[in-house]
Design an enzyme around this catalytic site. Structure first.
Site, PDB file in Angstrom:
ATOM      1  N   ARG A   1       0.839  -1.197   0.000  1.00  0.00           N
ATOM      2  CA  ARG A   1       0.000   0.000   0.000  1.00  0.00           C
ATOM      3  C   ARG A   1       0.876   1.251   0.000  1.00  0.00           C
ATOM      4  O   ARG A   1       1.951   1.289   0.619  1.00  0.00           O
ATOM      5  CB  ARG A   1      -0.873  -0.014   1.254  1.00  0.00           C
ATOM      6  CG  ARG A   1      -1.828   1.151   1.425  1.00  0.00           C
ATOM      7  CD  ARG A   1      -2.919   1.111   0.407  1.00  0.00           C
ATOM      8  NE  ARG A   1      -4.096   1.894   0.842  1.00  0.00           N
ATOM      9  CZ  ARG A   1      -5.006   2.373   0.011  1.00  0.00           C
ATOM     10  NH1 ARG A   1      -4.897   2.179  -1.281  1.00  0.00           N
ATOM     11  NH2 ARG A   1      -6.054   3.033   0.469  1.00  0.00           N
TER      12      ARG A   1
ATOM     13  N   THR B   1      -9.855   0.028  -9.700  1.00  0.00           N
ATOM     14  CA  THR B   1      -8.792  -0.845  -9.234  1.00  0.00           C
ATOM     15  C   THR B   1      -8.792  -2.017 -10.196  1.00  0.00           C
ATOM     16  O   THR B   1      -9.621  -2.096 -11.083  1.00  0.00           O
ATOM     17  CB  THR B   1      -9.108  -1.290  -7.785  1.00  0.00           C
ATOM     18  OG1 THR B   1      -9.184  -0.139  -6.960  1.00  0.00           O
ATOM     19  CG2 THR B   1      -8.055  -2.216  -7.203  1.00  0.00           C
TER      20      THR B   1
ATOM     21  N   SER C   1     -10.093  -1.068   1.051  1.00  0.00           N
ATOM     22  CA  SER C   1     -11.073  -2.151   1.033  1.00  0.00           C
ATOM     23  C   SER C   1     -10.651  -3.289   0.114  1.00  0.00           C
ATOM     24  O   SER C   1     -11.420  -4.237  -0.083  1.00  0.00           O
ATOM     25  CB  SER C   1     -12.434  -1.626   0.582  1.00  0.00           C
ATOM     26  OG  SER C   1     -12.972  -0.744   1.527  1.00  0.00           O
TER      27      SER C   1
END
Length: 631
Positions: free
Chosen positions: A133, A433, A497
């Site tokens: 991330r 995404t 998420s």
């Protein structure tokens, strides 16, 4: 346990050269697992391209053995399949596929972003994850998203298209760490197919053109982006060949010099410069394009994290996901634990869906209250994944009547049906995404979700480098609040998420899946698992089925409404009405926003037969391929 994985300062060992890339027509085809569902066929007129050469429409579902790859894009799936055919393992194929997605899906993925990588090792039986991330720069203040002129948060649309939104990218470091730790090939060789794809180009489809048009105003605002993605001043036409020679050169540089060529040196300086001084054309745009905080020191210091997965048991299966900083694993896990209390297979359709909505609403309430970056927040992961906690949350569900939304979060020490109301915002996580799933001939598996956040990311292209920078920092909640687990802090990873998921049955891989879709990723994964495990659908049917997404939010507090695709409303509104559940369309029919998710999944049955499944329609349809198609 979390291990910090430091980047290497030298090139990885030499490996076998990937022989060729993709011959025209090298797409495995097979009958779908269920011929009864008309939705399992590719969209009419679909055409894919292998390195600039047209091929027949690629299948959304393939069945066979020897390895499987599924993604949203035919060329990317074919790249991964070729790696598997050449003897590479699941990790090698996943990295090569991801690199190719950075070429053909540049508005959703690429080296300017980050993601989460889940790996199952069939030899050891262990599941390991890599947290790649993006991070907030070291100099980013907690009030970074507050307009000093007004004292209020910047409008989301303004924050996105700015240097302020850009986090330190983690994608390349993820690829390097995954290959070093679990792969058999070099990063240099796994970048070759993507480099060739960027050089020769791919055929523009309707999805690519529409995404370009949807972002045309933002792209025109930044001259470097306009030059690349609006060639000749216009969005590329459907059927034209789109080449990205700048990206090809960047990938060659990284292949030659390793990830240091990205995280240090000239390229790092160029990225930092664009973030701190966005290059915007004030003559064509009124976007404020606020400067950001990322520096060359932030890039040089970036590290991925190797950590244990989340784990729950569901109907006798072991479900593994990604732990915080993502909320995917905990929220999927809690939702399934709540549903474990109900015999969905015997329930009427309306009641099964009602229980699905009520379970995810409670899991999202707890996600918003408790989950953030565990380096900064004491995340109660063990409690959130415990069956006892889920049982306490379940007893707040009326199996015959919907609860007004939002429901309160559960007290961590709840006993029985005790709960405490906690105020928590849903956040503004965006939708664009991508996800890929891979299983190799040895039974190793990868579920990998990667992103640059919004469609088009920050809209800022690094000059002459061919890739967009992410806008991941808009996943933070904008208003500073010490009690908020997702408030901005220097060096922090924003809550996500993304939910790459691997399901084992008796220690062997059974399902590999994930999806794009912002916060709807979580409900998409839960719904697909419920469809397959509980409701009797085949995996292709479970992926193709219409979706809804209850995330414990409503525009009218106390109302009971769930966003849903139009097909879901048509099919199930009457079944849900007796339970007090109402549905609202996610967007106008015919728009990309009217879809929820774009899953890529693989099933391996007890005999070893693999079913690679991608969306037949959503996001233009994806491609599932197998090495040896079944007769």
């Amino acid at each position: 346990m979390v291990n910090v994985v430091r980047r290497r300062s030298a090139l990885r060992r030499a490996a076998l050269v990937l022989a060729g890339v993709l011959a025209a027509g090298a797409v495995a085809t097979a009958a779908p697992a269920s011929a009864s569902s008309p939705s399992l066929t590719p969209p009419q007129g679909a055409m894919t391209v292998a390195m600039g050469r047209p091929t027949p429409p690629a299948p959304s579902t393939s069945v066979g053995t020897g390895g499987a790859v599924s993604s949203v894009d035919a060329s990317a799936s074919a790249v991964g399949l070729e790696v598997l055919r050449d003897g590479g393992n699941a990790v090698d194929a996943a990295v090569a596929t991801a690199a190719a997605l950075g070429v053909t899906e540049p508005y959703s993925a690429g080296i300017g972003g980050g993601g989460y990588f889940v790996y199952f090792d069939a030899t050891t039986g262990e599941v390991t994850t890599i947290d790649g991330r993006e991070t907030a720069p070291a100099g980013m203040p907690t009030d970074a998203f507050i307009d000093p002129a007004t004292g209020t948060p910047y409008p989301f649309a303004n924050a996105v298209s700015s240097g302020l939104s850009v986090g330190v990218p983690g994608t390349l470091a993820t690829w390097e760490a995954a290959l070093d730790r679990f792969g058999t090939e070099s990063l240099r060789d796994m970048l070759k197919p993507a480099t060739l794809l960027a050089t020769r180009g791919f055929t523009v489809d309707e999805t690519f053109r529409k995404q370009t048009l949807d972002n045309e105003a933002r792209f025109r605002a930044f001259p470097d982006t306009a030059e690349l993605f609006l060639p000749g001043g216009e969005a590329p036409e459907v059927g034209s060949i789109f080449k990205n020679l700048d990206l090809a050169r960047t990938l060659r540089l990284i292949a030659l010099r390793g990830t240091d060529a990205f995280y240090e040196g000239e390229l790092a300086a160029e990225m930092a410069d664009i973030v701190q001084e966005p290059r915007i054309d004030r003559a064509v745009s009124s976007l404020p394009a606020m400067p950001g905080f990322m520096t060359t020191d932030d890039l040089a210091a970036y590290e991925v994290l190797e950590q244990a997965p989340t784990h729950v048991e569901y109907r006798g299966l072991d479900v593994y996901g990604i732990a915080p900083s993502s909320s995917g694993g905990t929220t999927v896990g809690e939702s399934l634990n709540i549903l474990e209390n109900h015999d969905l297979a015997s329930a009427e359709t309306g009641q099964a869906l009602h229980l699905f909505f009520e379970s995810t609403a409670r899991a999202f309430a707890d996600r918003n209250a408790y989950v953030g970056d565990p380096a900064f927040v004491d995340v109660p992961t063990e409690i959130l994944l415990s069956q006892d906690f889920a049982d306490a949350r379940n007893c707040t569900i009326n199996p015959l009547q919907a609860s007004p939304k939002p429901v309160p979060a559960g007290a961590l020490d709840a006993a029985g049906c005790d709960a405490v109301a906690l105020d928590a915002a849903e956040g503004a996580e965006n939708l664009s995404t991508t996800h890929l799933s891979v299983v190799d001939q040895w039974g190793n598996a990868v579920a990998y979700t990667l992103t640059i956040e919004s469609t088009g990311g920050s809209a800022m292209t690094v000059p002459d480098r061919g890739f967009l920078l992410n806008n991941e920092l808009t996943d933070f909640n904008f208003v500073p609040n010490p009690a908020d687990p997702n408030t901005v802090e220097p060096g922090k990873r924003p809550r996500s998420s993304m939910s790459p998921t691997i399901v084992l049955d008796g220690g062997e891989v059974r399902y590999v899946l994930g999806s794009p879709g912002g916060a709807t990723i979580i409900t998409t994964v839960v719904q697909i698992l419920m469809n397959r495990i509980d409701l009797g659908m085949t995996l292709p049917e479970a992926v193709a089925a219409p979706r809804a997404s209850q995330r414990n939010s409503t525009t009218t507090p106390g109302a009971i409404t769930t966003p849903a695709e139009a097909a879901f409303i048509a099919a199930y509104a009457d079944d849900l009405a007796p339970y007090g559940q109402s549905l609202t369309a996610v967007a106008a029919p015919g728009t990309s926003a009217s879809e929820i998710g774009a899953a890529a999944a693989i099933e391996v049955d007890a005999s070893g037969l693999m079913t690679a499944v991608a969306e037949p329609v959503r996001r233009g349809g994806g491609t599932g391929l197998v090495v040896e198609p079944a007769p």
